[in-house]
Enzyme design. Sequence first.
Site, PDB file in Angstrom:
ATOM      1  N   ARG A  52      38.046  35.773  41.840  1.00 49.88           N
ATOM      2  CA  ARG A  52      37.477  35.492  40.524  1.00 49.88           C
ATOM      3  C   ARG A  52      38.018  34.172  39.984  1.00 49.88           C
ATOM      4  O   ARG A  52      37.301  33.414  39.349  1.00 49.88           O
ATOM      5  CB  ARG A  52      37.756  36.638  39.555  1.00 49.88           C
ATOM      6  CG  ARG A  52      37.045  37.925  39.923  1.00 49.88           C
ATOM      7  CD  ARG A  52      37.386  39.037  38.941  1.00 49.88           C
ATOM      8  NE  ARG A  52      36.755  38.783  37.653  1.00 49.88           N
ATOM      9  CZ  ARG A  52      35.478  39.031  37.373  1.00 49.88           C
ATOM     10  NH1 ARG A  52      34.689  39.548  38.288  1.00 49.88           N
ATOM     11  NH2 ARG A  52      34.992  38.777  36.178  1.00 49.88           N
ATOM     12  N   GLU A 147      27.751  41.893  36.823  1.00 46.05           N
ATOM     13  CA  GLU A 147      28.561  41.757  35.617  1.00 46.05           C
ATOM     14  C   GLU A 147      27.824  41.023  34.512  1.00 46.05           C
ATOM     15  O   GLU A 147      27.030  40.126  34.764  1.00 46.05           O
ATOM     16  CB  GLU A 147      29.854  41.000  35.923  1.00 46.05           C
ATOM     17  CG  GLU A 147      30.792  41.752  36.829  1.00 46.05           C
ATOM     18  CD  GLU A 147      32.107  41.027  37.049  1.00 46.05           C
ATOM     19  OE1 GLU A 147      32.339  39.951  36.454  1.00 46.05           O
ATOM     20  OE2 GLU A 147      32.927  41.559  37.829  1.00 46.05           O
TER      21      GLU A 147
END
Length: 193
Positions: A52, A147
Amino acid sequence: MSRNTQIQDQSLLYHLTCMDNLPSILKKGLCSRESLGNGFTDVADGQIIQGREALNLQRMVPFHFFSNNPFDGRVKKNHKDKTFCMITVNRDFAKENNWKIIPTHPLSAYKEIELMDYTTGFSKIDWNLMNQRDYTIPECKQVCMAECLSPTTVYAKSFHCFYVKDDVAKSHVLKLLDEYKLNTYVNINSTMC
């Protein structure tokens, strides 16, 4: 929401967190990983966190489109000693505040990852695959971890409601909400937390 309701037709976004983090969240808001420092109970996978960071997603606050997605399941399995709560926000709030969407897991091997504006990202999610919720199909599992990301801190006044596992957890959250002068609904749903 009924399990039969199609995910794309639901109204909430979901963020699972350890109950230990709730006092700080109610005080400071749901912050990005980058702005947290060391004072929180971290339940995320270290390798995923590194991935990430490579995509600069640590600057945003992640939510999922339904609870009990593969991320939630893995976290609860890996941290059976912890108590969790689910924080929800309304999808309309996310849309109005220019949140971003990644239509599959950010580290998916099946698609090149692109951070999209809310409307474009929402239209790019493979809802038919997500609604299958068949985690034995790798691509389905990845889509189920799409997401919706807030580019800024999400303050407690913007939370729609909390989900907790039982009456004890509900009493704890209600006490904290009272302490911080917040009036957010708390639901009991043992399967979500």
